[in-house]
Design a protein around this motif. Structure first.
Motif, PDB file in Angstrom:
ATOM      1  N   GLU A  64       0.849  -1.189   0.000  1.00 11.48           N
ATOM      2  CA  GLU A  64       0.000   0.000   0.000  1.00 11.48           C
ATOM      3  C   GLU A  64       0.883   1.238   0.000  1.00 11.48           C
ATOM      4  OE1 GLU A  64      -3.887   0.240   2.094  1.00 11.48           O
ATOM      5  OE2 GLU A  64      -2.870   1.836   3.220  1.00 11.48           O
ATOM      6  N   ILE A  65       0.717   2.048  -1.038  1.00 14.82           N
ATOM      7  CA  ILE A  65       1.487   3.280  -1.195  1.00 14.82           C
ATOM      8  C   ILE A  65       0.534   4.432  -0.938  1.00 14.82           C
ATOM      9  CG2 ILE A  65       2.912   4.655  -2.754  1.00 14.82           C
ATOM     10  CD1 ILE A  65       3.196   1.918  -4.383  1.00 14.82           C
ATOM     11  N   SER A  66       0.847   5.229   0.069  1.00 14.69           N
ATOM     12  CA  SER A  66      -0.001   6.358   0.435  1.00 14.69           C
ATOM     13  C   SER A  66       0.741   7.657   0.124  1.00 14.69           C
ATOM     14  CB  SER A  66      -0.348   6.293   1.920  1.00 14.69           C
ATOM     15  OG  SER A  66      -1.154   7.377   2.279  1.00 14.69           O
ATOM     16  N   LEU A  67       0.123   8.502  -0.694  1.00 15.33           N
ATOM     17  CA  LEU A  67       0.736   9.760  -1.124  1.00 15.33           C
ATOM     18  C   LEU A  67      -0.156  10.919  -0.689  1.00 15.33           C
ATOM     19  CD1 LEU A  67       1.327   8.391  -4.686  1.00 15.33           C
ATOM     20  CD2 LEU A  67       3.146   8.801  -3.059  1.00 15.33           C
ATOM     21  N   SER A  68       0.427  11.914  -0.042  1.00 13.43           N
ATOM     22  CA  SER A  68      -0.342  13.070   0.425  1.00 13.43           C
ATOM     23  C   SER A  68      -0.673  13.970  -0.747  1.00 13.43           C
ATOM     24  CB  SER A  68       0.460  13.864   1.452  1.00 13.43           C
ATOM     25  OG  SER A  68       0.743  13.074   2.574  1.00 13.43           O
ATOM     26  N   LYS A  69      -1.948  14.360  -0.837  1.00 13.71           N
ATOM     27  CA  LYS A  69      -2.365  15.246  -1.915  1.00 13.71           C
ATOM     28  C   LYS A  69      -1.766  16.635  -1.741  1.00 13.71           C
ATOM     29  CE  LYS A  69      -6.840  13.325  -3.209  1.00 13.71           C
ATOM     30  NZ  LYS A  69      -8.264  13.622  -3.292  1.00 13.71           N
ATOM     31  N   SER A  70      -1.519  17.271  -2.852  1.00 18.90           N
ATOM     32  CA  SER A  70      -1.014  18.633  -2.838  1.00 18.90           C
ATOM     33  C   SER A  70      -2.179  19.595  -2.746  1.00 18.90           C
ATOM     34  CB  SER A  70      -0.217  18.906  -4.119  1.00 18.90           C
ATOM     35  OG  SER A  70       0.187  20.241  -4.169  1.00 18.90           O
ATOM     36  N   SER A  71      -2.071  20.562  -1.843  1.00 22.44           N
ATOM     37  CA  SER A  71      -3.148  21.544  -1.709  1.00 22.44           C
ATOM     38  C   SER A  71      -2.842  22.803  -2.496  1.00 22.44           C
ATOM     39  CB  SER A  71      -3.370  21.884  -0.233  1.00 22.44           C
ATOM     40  OG  SER A  71      -2.180  22.400   0.321  1.00 22.44           O
ATOM     41  N   GLN A  72      -1.617  22.912  -2.995  1.00 25.49           N
ATOM     42  CA  GLN A  72      -1.237  24.088  -3.768  1.00 25.49           C
ATOM     43  C   GLN A  72      -1.350  23.772  -5.254  1.00 25.49           C
ATOM     44  OE1 GLN A  72       2.734  24.951  -2.565  1.00 25.49           O
ATOM     45  NE2 GLN A  72       2.137  25.737  -0.567  1.00 25.49           N
ATOM     46  N   HIS A  73      -2.171  24.539  -5.916  1.00 26.65           N
ATOM     47  CA  HIS A  73      -2.334  24.382  -7.354  1.00 26.65           C
ATOM     48  C   HIS A  73      -1.921  25.693  -8.003  1.00 26.65           C
ATOM     49  CE1 HIS A  73      -4.424  20.617  -6.813  1.00 26.65           C
ATOM     50  NE2 HIS A  73      -5.145  21.195  -5.866  1.00 26.65           N
ATOM     51  N   SER A  74      -0.775  25.656  -8.667  1.00 28.24           N
ATOM     52  CA  SER A  74      -0.318  26.880  -9.310  1.00 28.24           C
ATOM     53  C   SER A  74      -1.054  27.052 -10.637  1.00 28.24           C
ATOM     54  CB  SER A  74       1.194  26.840  -9.536  1.00 28.24           C
ATOM     55  OG  SER A  74       1.530  25.729 -10.327  1.00 28.24           O
ATOM     56  N   LEU A  75      -1.495  28.256 -10.876  1.00 31.37           N
ATOM     57  CA  LEU A  75      -2.219  28.571 -12.098  1.00 31.37           C
ATOM     58  C   LEU A  75      -1.353  29.435 -13.000  1.00 31.37           C
ATOM     59  CD1 LEU A  75      -5.716  29.479 -10.618  1.00 31.37           C
ATOM     60  CD2 LEU A  75      -5.027  27.342 -11.659  1.00 31.37           C
ATOM     61  N   SER A  76      -1.422  29.182 -14.263  1.00 33.85           N
ATOM     62  CA  SER A  76      -0.725  29.993 -15.256  1.00 33.85           C
ATOM     63  C   SER A  76      -1.763  30.541 -16.215  1.00 33.85           C
ATOM     64  CB  SER A  76       0.288  29.156 -16.041  1.00 33.85           C
ATOM     65  OG  SER A  76       1.244  28.606 -15.177  1.00 33.85           O
ATOM     66  N   GLU A  77      -1.721  31.838 -16.415  1.00 31.91           N
ATOM     67  CA  GLU A  77      -2.669  32.459 -17.326  1.00 31.91           C
ATOM     68  C   GLU A  77      -2.244  32.170 -18.761  1.00 31.91           C
ATOM     69  OE1 GLU A  77      -4.546  36.845 -18.323  1.00 31.91           O
ATOM     70  OE2 GLU A  77      -3.606  36.484 -16.390  1.00 31.91           O
ATOM     71  N   ILE A  78      -3.229  31.895 -19.601  1.00 37.23           N
ATOM     72  CA  ILE A  78      -2.961  31.590 -21.017  1.00 37.23           C
ATOM     73  C   ILE A  78      -3.549  32.728 -21.835  1.00 37.23           C
ATOM     74  CG2 ILE A  78      -3.364  29.963 -22.901  1.00 37.23           C
ATOM     75  CD1 ILE A  78      -3.816  27.805 -20.710  1.00 37.23           C
TER      76      ILE A  78
END
Length: 157
Positions: free
Chosen positions: A136-150
């Motif tokens: 069982e591999i447990s990975l913590s979710k990332s709460s930081q979502h970087s946004l890039s304007e297009i």
């Protein structure tokens, strides 16, 4: 008003809840509402069978190197890999990027497998445990979502 008792919610109102307790409670409620436990229902349902088969990465020979399931909780992605032979663990190497988990073996059967994750995960906070034939591999979710304007280029102007 509701068909269940008013005291069936096991949590105190106004108190911050533990995500793991809430997940366990919801799983038990869903399982009791269905004729079969939730994992068995998913395994016996054609739609979920097809989705499960599509999620398993194929090797170059066309065979599935590892059988695995992916689950999500509020704060982690969990991969359960079937490893029936405990001696295989000594040859496995597990690593990850923000959107993939990599499992490779340098043992008798050499392979490298990439498993796509359903959400981005943090660099730290990962752990892997082995018990009863499951890695069982447990990975913590990332709460930081970087946004890039297009920028939008109007080709008709």
């Amino acid at each position: 008003m509701f068909p269940w008792k008013s005291n069936s919610w096991p949590f105190e109102q106004g108190k911050e809840q533990n995500n793991k307790e809430t997940d366990q409670y919801l799983k038990s409620v869903l399982s009791s509402a269905m004729s079969q436990p939730l994992p068995d229902f998913i395994k016996n349902n054609d739609f979920f069978k097809q989705a499960l088969q599509m999620s398993h990465t194929k090797t170059s020979e066309g065979e599935t190197a590892l059988m695995y399931d992916i689950f999500q909780t509020h704060d982690s992605c969990i991969i359960q890999v079937k490893v029936p032979d405990r001696s295989t663990l000594a040859h496995l190497k597990v690593s990850h990027s923000p959107f993939s988990c990599f499992i490779e073996s340098n043992g008798e059967k050499k392979f490298q497998q990439e498993i796509s994750l359903p959400s981005s995960v943090r660099k730290k906070g990962a752990k892997a445990t082995y018990q009863k034939g499951l890695l069982e591999i447990s990975l913590s979710k990332s709460s930081q979502h970087s946004l890039s304007e297009i920028p939008i280029h109007d080709l008709e102007a």
